[in-house]
Design a protein around this motif. Structure first.
Motif, PDB file in Angstrom:
ATOM      1  N   HIS A  71       4.733   7.091  -1.422  1.00 21.38           N
ATOM      2  CA  HIS A  71       4.910   5.655  -1.187  1.00 21.38           C
ATOM      3  C   HIS A  71       3.665   4.979  -0.645  1.00 21.38           C
ATOM      4  N   GLY A  72       2.536   5.697  -0.592  1.00 21.09           N
ATOM      5  CA  GLY A  72       1.306   5.069  -0.127  1.00 21.09           C
ATOM      6  C   GLY A  72       0.674   5.847   1.019  1.00 21.09           C
ATOM      7  N   ASP A  88      11.148   1.474  -4.265  1.00 17.18           N
ATOM      8  CA  ASP A  88       9.696   1.331  -4.341  1.00 17.18           C
ATOM      9  C   ASP A  88       9.336   1.262  -5.822  1.00 17.18           C
TER      10      ASP A  88
HETATM   11  C1  LIG Z   1       5.390   4.354  -5.918  1.00 20.60           C
HETATM   12  C2  LIG Z   1       4.183   3.974  -5.126  1.00 20.60           C
HETATM   13  N1  LIG Z   1       4.323   3.356  -3.961  1.00 20.60           N
HETATM   14  C3  LIG Z   1       3.263   2.966  -3.222  1.00 20.60           C
HETATM   15  C4  LIG Z   1       1.976   3.224  -3.654  1.00 20.60           C
HETATM   16  C5  LIG Z   1       0.809   2.788  -2.827  1.00 20.60           C
HETATM   17  O1  LIG Z   1       0.157   1.722  -3.431  1.00 20.60           O
HETATM   18  P1  LIG Z   1      -1.347   1.341  -3.007  1.00 20.60           P
HETATM   19  O2  LIG Z   1      -2.214   2.453  -3.485  1.00 20.60           O
HETATM   20  O3  LIG Z   1      -1.581   0.048  -3.709  1.00 20.60           O
HETATM   21  O4  LIG Z   1      -1.345   1.190  -1.526  1.00 20.60           O
HETATM   22  C6  LIG Z   1       1.788   3.865  -4.870  1.00 20.60           C
HETATM   23  C7  LIG Z   1       0.423   4.164  -5.354  1.00 20.60           C
HETATM   24  O5  LIG Z   1       0.194   4.928  -6.237  1.00 20.60           O
HETATM   25  C8  LIG Z   1       2.902   4.265  -5.631  1.00 20.60           C
HETATM   26  O6  LIG Z   1       2.790   4.885  -6.801  1.00 20.60           O
END
Ligand SMILES: Cc1ncc(COP(=O)(O)O)c(C=O)c1O
Length: 429
Positions: free
Chosen positions: A146-147, A246
């Protein structure tokens, strides 16, 4: 001898997810056009990963570039705690019109990680406002990602990326994810086990369950079936916990529908968006809440309000890009392009599944993946395939042993077929 940009890079830049000591000098990108990236040394590469899943319609898409330029000449930035502006209001309305049900309230942030942080913080502030202060636990799914910020790492701690920061993370219970593929005979047993684990974990202490709907991305392009997602949603709702989807990767048409949440009948409480939100032009995130959820934060005192924000919240350039991207996304030709990509993936996955079932070939919408062997992120399982693709003018970025295609929607069908030919050739060698 590397060129001057590469020398400056070696001296001053620190790249994400890279080991500078063992890595090569990185090619110098000088232009992006459609599905292609061009490098200073004359290279031309088909971007089969949409530059980390952000590029939706193509690099340099003229209508998005023009919208950003027009907006930059009028209002490039304004403090969003004291002003509103047309691009933000219109983009929020556009998202609300496309998302199901009463997902109508949009909170803008900076990227996917912050969209997730916002959702988690909202979920934790929500329950005391309903008089249920005991609801403080978050559940997530094994190998979900999720990041990279602390809250996002906590709910993605089983993805294997965050060992160095374990001491920072808050505890989150992980549920099994019934990853499946074409010809999988074990899917029902895995789903039953996952649902039983969910039943056991749901209690009156659980505030929210967060998941990547239909496909876990960075965890290895792991699919689940829509019927499983539906059952998860029903159980979470029945237990009185919040459901956070998400959709940072799945949003904006990647899974066959505009948003993965459309493939079930329940409306999640919070949806996190980023990546394709601006068509891949500018960093921006959004957390979208249902009307009733948001209403609880409204009152006479500031302590009820959501006290969170970023300097660039609702940046007008990002919003203008988002509006231009939505306009393209909802056109019939974009839908047709997504369906054609999906048809190629489906045909090629079926062929691989019939002849090489151990590769666990799988596809959903415009995303397709195979697993070469048991392995984990960072191992060398797919290094030779990455080099082969690179030598053939195609950019892929395997996740350990998982090779996947996630192209921009403007990819030519011939080129996509050629990418599949190359992959088939590589796995049959
Ligand atoms: C499902 C998901 N959530 C959150 C993120 C985090 O995003 P960011 O890299 O823009 O912070 C990603 C990044 O790959 C992701 O695939």
């Amino acid at each position: 001898m590397s060129d001057p940009i590469q020398q400056l890079d070696r001296r001053h830049l620190w790249h994400p997810f890279c080991q500078a000591e063992t890595g090569p000098d990185l090619p110098v990108a000088i232009q992006g056009q459609g599905a292609h990236l061009f490098t200073q040394d004359g290279g031309r590469y088909l971007d089969l990963v949409s530059s980390w899943w952000v590029t939706l319609h193509g690099h340099g898409e003229p209508s998005i570039a023009a919208a950003i330029a027009r907006q930059a000449a009028r209002l490039e930035q304004v403090i969003f705690a004291d002003f509103t502006h047309a691009p933000a209001a219109e983009l929020a309305a556009g998202l609300a019109a496309l998302l199901p049900g009463d997902l109508n309230k949009v909170f803008f942030s900076d990227d996917g990680s912050t969209a997730v942080e916002v959702a988690l913080k909202m979920a934790l502030q929500y329950f005391p406002l309903t008089g249920q202060s005991e609801r403080t636990e978050i559940l997530a799914f094994d190998q979900g990602y999720h990041g990279d910020t602390v809250g996002a790492m906590s709910v993605g701690h089983s993805s294997g990326y965050f060992r160095a920061w374990q001491s920072l993370l808050f505890p989150v219970s992980m549920l099994p994810w019934p990853a499946t593929w074409a010809g999988d005979q074990t899917v029902e047993a895995k789903e039953q086990a996952a649902l039983a684990a969910l039943d056991a974990a749901l209690s009156e202490r659980v505030a929210a369950v967060i998941l990547e709907p239909l496909i876990q991305g960075a965890g290895g392009m792991r699919l689940c079936r829509p019927a499983f997602l539906q059952q998860v949603a029903e159980k979470v709702r029945a237990a009185g916990a919040l459901l956070i989807f998400d959709e940072v990767m799945t949003g904006f048409g990647r899974t066959g529908s505009l948003f993965a949440c459309e493939q079930i009948t329940l409306v999640p409480d919070l949806v996190c968006l980023s990546k394709g939100l601006t068509g891949g032009f500018l960093p921006m995130g959004a957390t979208v809440a249902r009307d009733g959820f948001c209403q609880l934060f409204v009152g006479k005192t500031l302590d009820r309000a959501f006290l969170h924000g970023h300097s660039y919240t609702a940046n007008p350039l990002g919003c203008a890009a988002g509006l231009a991207s939505l306009k393209l996304l909802t056109r019939a030709d974009c839908g047709a392009a997504r369906r054609q990509i999906a048809e190629i993936h489906e045909r090629r996955v079926a062929r691989l599944a019939a002849s090489l079932p151990h590769l666990q070939a799988r596809t959903i919408g415009t995303i397709a993946a195979i697993t070469l062997r048991e392995g984990r992120y960072g191992d060398d399982s797919a290094k030779a395939i990455k080099t082969l693709f690179w030598d053939n003018g195609m950019l892929i970025r395997p996740l350990g042993p998982v090779v996947y295609f996630l192209p921009p929607y403007c990819v030519s069908l011939d080129e996509l077929e050629r990418a599949w030919d190359l992959l088939e050739q590589a796995v049959r060698l």
